[in-house]
Design an enzyme around this catalytic site. Structure first.
Site, PDB file in Angstrom:
ATOM      1  CG  ASP A 297      -2.239   0.465   1.094  1.00  0.00           C
ATOM      2  OD1 ASP A 297      -2.380   1.578   0.554  1.00  0.00           O
ATOM      3  OD2 ASP A 297      -3.172  -0.237   1.484  1.00  0.00           O
TER       4      ASP A 297
ATOM      5  CG  ASP B 117      -4.768   5.650   1.101  1.00  0.00           C
ATOM      6  OD1 ASP B 117      -5.580   4.742   1.306  1.00  0.00           O
ATOM      7  OD2 ASP B 117      -4.765   6.721   1.751  1.00  0.00           O
TER       8      ASP B 117
ATOM      9  CD  GLU C  86      -9.035   4.183  -1.332  1.00  0.00           C
ATOM     10  OE1 GLU C  86      -9.905   3.841  -0.529  1.00  0.00           O
ATOM     11  OE2 GLU C  86      -8.149   5.025  -1.045  1.00  0.00           O
TER      12      GLU C  86
ATOM     13  CG  HIS D 103      -9.029  -1.443   4.472  1.00  0.00           C
ATOM     14  ND1 HIS D 103      -8.633  -1.523   3.151  1.00  0.00           N
ATOM     15  CD2 HIS D 103      -8.705  -0.202   4.878  1.00  0.00           C
ATOM     16  CE1 HIS D 103      -8.086  -0.380   2.792  1.00  0.00           C
ATOM     17  NE2 HIS D 103      -8.117   0.441   3.829  1.00  0.00           N
ATOM     18  CG  ASP D 104     -11.473   1.957   3.628  1.00  0.00           C
ATOM     19  OD1 ASP D 104     -11.057   1.989   4.796  1.00  0.00           O
ATOM     20  OD2 ASP D 104     -10.775   2.259   2.642  1.00  0.00           O
TER      21      ASP D 104
HETATM   22  C1  GLC Z   1      -8.126   5.183   2.217  1.00  0.00           C
HETATM   23  C2  GLC Z   1      -7.938   3.947   3.065  1.00  0.00           C
HETATM   24  C3  GLC Z   1      -8.588   4.179   4.388  1.00  0.00           C
HETATM   25  C4  GLC Z   1      -7.883   5.337   5.066  1.00  0.00           C
HETATM   26  C5  GLC Z   1      -7.943   6.582   4.176  1.00  0.00           C
HETATM   27  C6  GLC Z   1      -6.989   7.621   4.639  1.00  0.00           C
HETATM   28  O1  GLC Z   1      -9.435   5.377   1.875  1.00  0.00           O
HETATM   29  O2  GLC Z   1      -8.424   2.831   2.402  1.00  0.00           O
HETATM   30  O3  GLC Z   1      -8.552   3.050   5.199  1.00  0.00           O
HETATM   31  O4  GLC Z   1      -8.482   5.621   6.295  1.00  0.00           O
HETATM   32  O5  GLC Z   1      -7.567   6.290   2.859  1.00  0.00           O
HETATM   33  O6  GLC Z   1      -5.671   7.209   4.380  1.00  0.00           O
END
Ligand code: GLC
Length: 571
Positions: A99, A195, A258, A319-320
């Site tokens: 990541d 991210d 993402e 995970h979100d």
């Molecule tokens: C992304 C991650 C998430 C995190 C956010 C801030 O969306 O997947 O888990 O809290 O970024 O880094």
């Protein structure tokens, strides 16, 4: 001539490292824990693991607040542990994706410490400082600006105030971040999941965002405004292309973004001439209603919008977001597995999906996620989908010898790896069989997808061995047309999960019909004759079907259609 690289035919498995396997009894998963479970992943049949952040971090956002882009947090282990994990994964034919968190660092990162120390520090401009805040909102609630006493200015934080946004318009910052990428690429990591890629560049004039007329009560507070000026800015594409060029300095790596955007905007992240992200994550299945017509529509819309030559991908959970089995129920989770693993392109699954794992209810005094702490009671917290992997029925599920950082929930006594491995009909078996089917029928990876229509509440589509997306038959005739013309696992034959070339022995042409009953009632569907390759119920493989097939409630089927059965059965 069509060439598939490893990531194009991969099933990627996301590991949330805090929750996969603890090896030292502190109740938090770690790298040596992942190492211990590599053989489980090989048996499952996945090709790659993506590990959520493992860098040194104060853990304000559980690793998404990075204090050193080139280190390992002691909670997860040491750099030697990482090197060993990487080597052992590679020895088993598994790729490793890390990541990368470029939008913000931790406020404890030495860069930010320097930046906040004085307006004249050379690192000042590595972050975003202003005399006055504008109206931008943090994704985790409240203003996106924090006043800093030392220098009397505000800094921007799109997430927690402990996560100051980096200034990607500053060339020195950009160079430092790209060097961090090279550090890991040199070690041999196979790529990155980036991210919040769509948030990295903001309006250079810091204009206020307009109100969102579509805001509804209960939505995340930052949705009060339309993120016109702090997301998806045009300049992002140049930056993503530069990032991709860094990754491309090394052979066979992948860049995944993402991106939560509607399909037309999402597609722009493939970049001009496909020089952007290799895979802008496709989150459509996370967001659409669970009905045959809604999913059919999403599949068609996505397919049609794909730029020429762009490689598709599909995601069911991360995970979100709430776990799929909690969103649609245990029976439909099996249908979802079949859907996911019969769609074209690269597949990403989330740890525990193969167990039909559900969200675990988290009592107020157990909450860990800062999002829930900042905005309690709205159902925005992400702890429920981040609970420890249940390996067995013991109190801590075989996850730890200590006290798990999040509870496992009661369900783990039934839903755990050991129990599901003993059960020939379990969802875990289904996942393994579906992944194997995908490997032995590459038409599922790069064949054409025809149809995607809803009949009653049955989703129906065909996968035919016409090359996606160029419409050529990838397997016609000869080894010369073999997708990669080489065994993607060459070099690790003894350790390869199936020890077989996944593209060998495929029939010259194939037509697979996928039928997914997304309703709680049985359904009768007209089909051409063929043979069932797999049922979600795992009990009718090899049976012949004639002109009609009956699907039980929540049953999915993959049927190999007979070649004599004429044109597409899809209406
Ligand atoms: C992304 C991650 C998430 C995190 C956010 C801030 O969306 O997947 O888990 O809290 O970024 O880094």
């Amino acid at each position: 001539m069509h060439d598939l690289t490893w990531w194009q035919h991969a099933v990627i498995y996301e590991i949330y490292p805090r929750s996969f396997q603890d090896s030292n009894g502190d109740g938090i998963g770690d790298l040596n824990g992942i190492l211990r479970r590599l053989d489980y992943l090989v048996l499952l049949g996945v090709d790659a693991i993506w590990i959520s952040p493992i860098y040194p971090s104060p853990m304000a956002d559980f690793g998404y607040d990075v204090a050193d882009y080139c280190g390992i947090d002691p909670i997860f282990g040491t750099m030697a542990d990482f090197d060993r994990l990487l080597a052992e994964a590679h020895r088993r034919g598994l790729k490793v994706i890390l990541d990368f968190v470029p939008n913000h660092s931790s406020d404890r990162h030495p860069w930010f410490q320097k930046s906040r120390s004085s307006r004249h520090n050379p690192k000042r401009d590595w972050y975003i400082w202003r005399d006055q805040p504008n109206n931008w909102l943090s994704h985790f609630g409240g203003s996106a600006w924090e006043f800093d006493e030392t220098t009397g200015q505000y800094y921007l934080h799109s997430f927690l105030k402990e996560q100051p946004d980096l200034n990607w318009r500053n060339p020195a910052l950009k160079a430092a971040m790209f060097n961090a990428l090279r550090f890991w690429l040199r070690k041999g990591v196979d790529g990155f999941r980036v991210d919040v890629m769509w948030l990295m560049i903001k309006d250079d004039q810091f204009r206020d965002n307009p109100p969102n007329p579509g805001y509804r009560l209960g939505q995340a507070p930052h949705s009060h405004l339309l993120p016109v000026y702090n997301s998806d800015r045009l300049e992002i594409h140049g930056l993503v292309a530069e990032m991709r060029a860094v990754v491309d300095e090394f052979p066979d790596r992948v860049l995944i973004g993402e991106i939560y955007l509607p399909i037309p905007q999402l597609m722009t992240y493939y970049g001009v001439d496909l020089r952007g992200a290799n895979l802008p994550f496709n989150f459509q299945l996370l967001q659409c209603a669970w009905s045959a017509s809604a999913v059919a529509e999403v599949i068609s819309e996505y397919q049609q919008a794909l730029p020429d030559g762009a490689w598709p991908n599909w995601v069911l959970g991360n995970h979100d977001n709430a776990r799929i089995a909690s969103r649609i129920g245990a029976r439909q989770a099996r249908v979802a597995a079949m859907l996911l693993l019969t769609l074209p392109g690269t597949i990403t699954m989330y740890y525990g999906e193969e167990l039909g794992m559900c969200n675990v209810p988290i009592a107020p005094d157990q909450v860990q996620d800062p999002f829930e702490k900042n905005e309690p009671g709205l159902g925005l917290g992400r702890d429920p989908e981040r609970t420890p992997m249940p390996w067995d029925a013991s109190t801590a599920g075989g996850f730890t010898n200590g006290w798990p950082w999040l509870p496992l929930g009661d369900e783990h006594e039934i839903v755990n790896v050991a129990a599901l491995e003993r059960d020939d009909n379990s969802i875990l078996r289904l996942y393994r069989n579906l992944i194997q089917l995908r490997q032995t029928h590459p038409v599922l990876v790069n064949g054409k997808l025809e149809g995607a229509v809803a009949e009653q509440n049955v989703l129906r589509y065909e996968r035919t061995s016409d090359l996606h997306p160029t419409n050529k038959d990838p397997f016609a005739g000869t080894p010369a047309l073999h997708p990669t013309n080489k065994d993607p696992f060459a070099g690790t034959p003894a350790l390869h999960p199936t020890n077989k070339d996944p593209f060998a022995g495929t029939p010259a042409r194939e037509r697979l019909l996928v039928l997914l009953n997304m309703a709680a009632e049985a359904a009768q569907i007209s089909v051409k004759s063929g043979t069932v390759l797999i049922s979600t119920h795992l009990d009718r493989e090899g049976t012949k079907v004639g002109s009609q097939v009956k699907l039980r409630a929540g049953e999915g089927l993959v049927i190999s259609l007979e070649q004599s059965s004429g044109g597409p059965a899809v209406r």
